[in-house]
Design a protein around this motif. Structure first.
Motif, short mmCIF file in Angstrom:
data_model
loop_
_atom_site.label_atom_id
_atom_site.label_comp_id
_atom_site.label_asym_id
_atom_site.label_seq_id
_atom_site.Cartn_x
_atom_site.Cartn_y
_atom_site.Cartn_z
N ASN A 1 -29.71 -5.98 7.16
CA ASN A 1 -29.11 -7.03 6.57
C ASN A 1 -27.81 -7.28 7.45
OD1 ASN A 1 -27.91 -9.38 5.59
ND2 ASN A 1 -28.42 -8.68 3.51
N LEU A 2 -27.78 -7.69 8.92
CA LEU A 2 -26.43 -7.64 9.72
C LEU A 2 -25.64 -8.74 9.18
CD1 LEU A 2 -28.22 -7.32 12.99
CD2 LEU A 2 -27.01 -5.51 11.90
N THR A 3 -25.93 -9.68 8.54
CA THR A 3 -24.97 -10.73 8.10
C THR A 3 -24.23 -10.01 6.79
OG1 THR A 3 -26.49 -12.58 8.56
CG2 THR A 3 -24.85 -13.15 7.15
N GLN B 1 -19.87 -8.88 7.21
CA GLN B 1 -18.94 -9.41 6.09
C GLN B 1 -18.31 -8.32 5.42
OE1 GLN B 1 -17.97 -12.57 5.56
NE2 GLN B 1 -19.36 -13.45 7.21
N LEU B 2 -18.80 -7.17 4.91
CA LEU B 2 -18.43 -5.98 4.57
C LEU B 2 -17.34 -5.17 5.59
CD1 LEU B 2 -21.45 -4.51 2.72
CD2 LEU B 2 -19.31 -5.35 1.95
N LEU C 1 -17.54 -3.04 12.50
CA LEU C 1 -17.45 -4.33 13.13
C LEU C 1 -18.14 -4.59 14.25
CD1 LEU C 1 -16.65 -7.43 12.29
CD2 LEU C 1 -14.50 -7.00 12.96
N ILE C 2 -17.59 -3.73 15.45
CA ILE C 2 -18.19 -3.81 16.51
C ILE C 2 -19.71 -3.67 16.83
CG2 ILE C 2 -18.11 -2.50 18.80
CD1 ILE C 2 -15.12 -2.05 18.25
N TYR C 3 -20.35 -2.71 15.95
CA TYR C 3 -21.82 -2.39 16.05
C TYR C 3 -22.43 -3.76 15.37
CZ TYR C 3 -26.13 -0.55 14.21
OH TYR C 3 -27.61 -0.55 14.30
N CYS C 4 -21.78 -4.54 14.41
CA CYS C 4 -22.37 -5.64 13.88
C CYS C 4 -22.51 -6.67 14.99
CB CYS C 4 -21.81 -6.01 12.51
SG CYS C 4 -21.94 -4.83 11.19
N LEU C 5 -21.20 -6.84 15.62
CA LEU C 5 -21.08 -7.83 16.60
C LEU C 5 -22.11 -7.72 17.82
CD1 LEU C 5 -17.24 -8.15 16.87
CD2 LEU C 5 -18.95 -9.87 15.76
N LEU C 6 -22.13 -6.59 18.28
CA LEU C 6 -23.22 -6.33 19.03
C LEU C 6 -24.63 -6.35 19.06
CD1 LEU C 6 -21.68 -2.87 20.75
CD2 LEU C 6 -21.65 -5.07 21.85
N ARG C 7 -25.15 -6.17 17.62
CA ARG C 7 -26.17 -5.88 17.05
C ARG C 7 -26.75 -7.63 17.05
NH1 ARG C 7 -29.23 -2.29 13.96
NH2 ARG C 7 -30.47 -4.30 13.73
N THR C 8 -25.79 -8.41 16.68
CA THR C 8 -25.99 -9.94 16.64
C THR C 8 -25.81 -10.80 17.80
OG1 THR C 8 -23.53 -10.23 15.89
CG2 THR C 8 -25.29 -9.95 14.09
N GLY C 9 -25.52 -10.03 18.90
CA GLY C 9 -25.32 -10.54 20.30
C GLY C 9 -24.20 -11.13 20.63
N ASN C 10 -22.99 -10.99 19.87
CA ASN C 10 -21.74 -11.62 19.99
C ASN C 10 -20.84 -10.66 20.77
OD1 ASN C 10 -19.26 -13.01 19.99
ND2 ASN C 10 -19.49 -13.22 17.72
N HIS C 11 -21.36 -10.45 22.15
CA HIS C 11 -20.46 -9.42 23.01
C HIS C 11 -19.36 -10.00 23.21
CE1 HIS C 11 -25.04 -9.42 24.23
NE2 HIS C 11 -25.00 -8.39 23.58
N SER D 1 -16.56 0.20 4.56
CA SER D 1 -17.17 0.65 5.78
C SER D 1 -18.42 1.56 5.76
CB SER D 1 -16.32 1.50 6.75
OG SER D 1 -14.75 1.02 6.93
N SER D 2 -18.43 2.15 4.92
CA SER D 2 -19.89 2.95 4.38
C SER D 2 -20.91 1.94 4.12
CB SER D 2 -19.74 4.08 3.40
OG SER D 2 -18.73 5.07 4.01
N ALA D 3 -20.59 0.98 3.14
CA ALA D 3 -21.46 -0.05 2.62
C ALA D 3 -22.07 -0.70 3.83
CB ALA D 3 -20.78 -1.00 1.55
N SER D 4 -21.06 -1.14 4.96
CA SER D 4 -21.51 -2.13 6.05
C SER D 4 -22.52 -1.08 6.63
CB SER D 4 -20.37 -2.26 6.72
OG SER D 4 -20.73 -2.98 8.04
N ALA D 5 -22.04 0.17 6.91
CA ALA D 5 -23.33 0.88 7.77
C ALA D 5 -24.68 0.93 7.21
CB ALA D 5 -22.58 2.41 7.94
N VAL D 6 -24.64 1.06 6.01
CA VAL D 6 -25.79 1.24 5.07
C VAL D 6 -26.58 -0.09 4.91
CG1 VAL D 6 -27.04 1.71 2.75
CG2 VAL D 6 -24.85 3.29 3.59
N THR D 7 -25.92 -1.18 4.83
CA THR D 7 -26.45 -2.45 4.90
C THR D 7 -27.16 -2.64 6.38
OG1 THR D 7 -24.86 -3.16 3.30
CG2 THR D 7 -26.01 -4.95 4.43
N ALA D 8 -26.23 -2.42 7.44
CA ALA D 8 -26.76 -2.73 8.73
C ALA D 8 -28.02 -1.87 8.93
CB ALA D 8 -25.64 -2.35 9.80
N ALA D 9 -28.10 -0.62 8.31
CA ALA D 9 -29.51 0.24 8.69
C ALA D 9 -30.50 -0.42 8.10
CB ALA D 9 -28.91 1.52 7.99
N MET D 10 -30.05 -1.04 7.10
CA MET D 10 -31.39 -1.97 6.13
C MET D 10 -31.68 -3.02 6.62
SD MET D 10 -29.89 -0.85 2.34
CE MET D 10 -31.32 -1.81 1.57
#
Length: 432
Positions: A365-367, A371-372, A410-420, A354-363
């Motif tokens: 790389n939403l894809t 996955q994380l 996961l919700i954050y990544c879905l919203l950022r990628t437009g998968n509402h 979860s922490s790695a996903s948050a860091v990766t999204a901040a960088m």
């Protein structure tokens, strides 16, 4: 009191508390026996405060944090040898050391966790429909005041430490108990500073207090100080591991045929057990400090440094699993033999991802972040599947569903990628 110690060392804190409840009313009055010896020379130890101390430790193990706080406060305030601290609190000298203040702070942090679990969700979600088709999600945040926002100054220290201490009520008073029931981390910070000041050569207490203080800085959103404290814990733990003596070599040939005595064999076994426990505690402390440092770095906008805390230089493909194993203090071999150990390892793996996903999204790389997050949620589900009722006792289902870090990532990544649509479905599933 002695029977409660037997129960406590057998990992039965509730039975120990039950026994202590019978022991403490039978303790002699300290005023009637002010000395350790009666006039005829018979020993008359005053064990009432010792019984309260044991009760404080058992209550902390049983997650009865309010009772633990009360007992630790009694230990610090009552006794025949009295000192005065910087805040004019009368402190019992026997218990006025770093570990008492550290345990008091841990009880406050447990109370803070209970308050967080009792709070309502931070958001309400509603869909946006255009021509009958979902087009987005509105997330309305509820008012959630951070009572600890101004606990530290801009650089992580109080603008006036004396003023901060003076605004706290006397330890153990009615005002203090009211403060602890609403904002326990304020007292926790005071206790941790006392723990660091009284640790002297007790490095374990000092490092543990620094780690707890780092957590409080994260809650207060003082990320600079949280990062500094976390790095200090990481470096101190690494230096201890480097300075630790290497394992003993095989016995020399001259001693190969000698049979050690029973006492020496027993002492060696006890020493090895204590050493293993200390090594595990240091390993978990360093892994937790890496997690805190990554969160602080990410909040400060340095995603690359945050990922380095989690995965090192990136050369090890199994870095996340190793960090999770250190964080949970559980190896794959141990997890295979116990469902609760498997649950603990799965939770640690979920937290790391979860922490790695948050860091990766901040960088950006939403894809990879998505996955994380999916992997973190799968491991979180596995943790609750293996933990069963034991996990629900510590974290209710409402917390698991609505405040799950993996689910939020996961919700954050879905919203950022437009998968509402998928984000809305995931939000609705949390309320079922």
């Amino acid at each position: 009191n002695n029977l409660s110690v037997v129960y406590q060392t057998s990992h039965k804190p509730h039975l120990a508390l039950h026994t202590l409840g019978k022991a403490m009313p039978q303790q002699p009055n300290e005023e009637s026996h002010p000395t350790l010896f009666l006039p005829d020379g018979t020993a008359s130890p005053v064990t009432s405060v010792n019984a309260v101390w044991n009760a404080a430790l058992c209550a902390l193990q049983a997650r009865n944090f309010r009772a633990s706080y009360d007992c630790f406060a009694i230990c610090l305030l009552h006794g025949s040898s009295i000192n005065t601290d910087d805040n004019n609190n009368h402190i019992y000298a026997k218990f006025n050391h770093g570990r008492t203040w550290l345990r008091l702070a841990e009880a406050c942090m447990g109370l803070h966790q209970e308050l967080e679990l009792s709070n309502k969700p931070y958001y309400n979600a509603a869909p946006i429909n255009v021509a009958g088709e979902p087009a987005g999600v509105v997330i309305q945040h509820q008012a959630h005041l951070n009572h600890y926002q101004n606990m530290f100054g801009a650089r992580g220290t109080s603008d006036d430490d004396d003023a901060y201490e003076n605004e706290l009520p006397p330890l153990g008073s009615a005002e203090d108990l009211e403060l602890v029931s609403k904002m326990p981390l304020k007292r926790a910070r005071y206790a941790l500073e006392r723990a660091i000041g009284h640790s002297d050569s007790d490095n374990e207490t000092r490092h543990a207090a620094n780690l707890c203080l780092s957590y409080i800085c994260l809650v207060a959103r003082d990320y600079v100080q949280a990062l500094e404290l976390s790095i200090a814990v990481i470096l101190s733990t690494a230096s201890e591991e480097e300075l630790a003596p290497p394992p003993a070599d095989a016995e020399s040939k001259s001693d190969a045929n000698k049979t050690p005595s029973a006492d020496k064999s027993k002492d060696k076994s006890g020493t090895n057990s204590l050493t293993a426990a200390l090594d595990t505690a240091r390993m978990r402390r360093r892994a937790t400090a890496r997690m805190y440092a990554a969160e602080a770095s990410c909040c400060l906008g340095d995603g690359l440094q945050a990922m380095q805390f989690l995965a090192g230089d990136g050369s090890d493909p199994d870095a996340f699993n190793k960090l999770a194993s250190d964080l949970g203090g559980i190896t794959l071999e141990t997890a295979a033999a116990s469902n609760m150990a498997k649950c603990r390892l799965a939770r640690a793996q979920s937290e790391v991802r979860s922490s790695a996903s948050a860091v990766t999204a901040a960088m950006g790389n939403l894809t990879a972040a998505k996955q994380l997050a999916i992997s973190a949620q799968a491991m979180e589900d596995a943790a609750y599947l293996n933990g069963g009722a034991g996990m629900a006792a510590f974290e209710p289902t409402s917390f698991y569903r609505e405040r799950s870090p993996a689910r939020q990532a996961l919700i954050y990544c879905l919203l950022r990628t437009g998968n509402h649509t998928a984000a809305l479905s995931l939000l609705e599933s949390a309320r079922q």
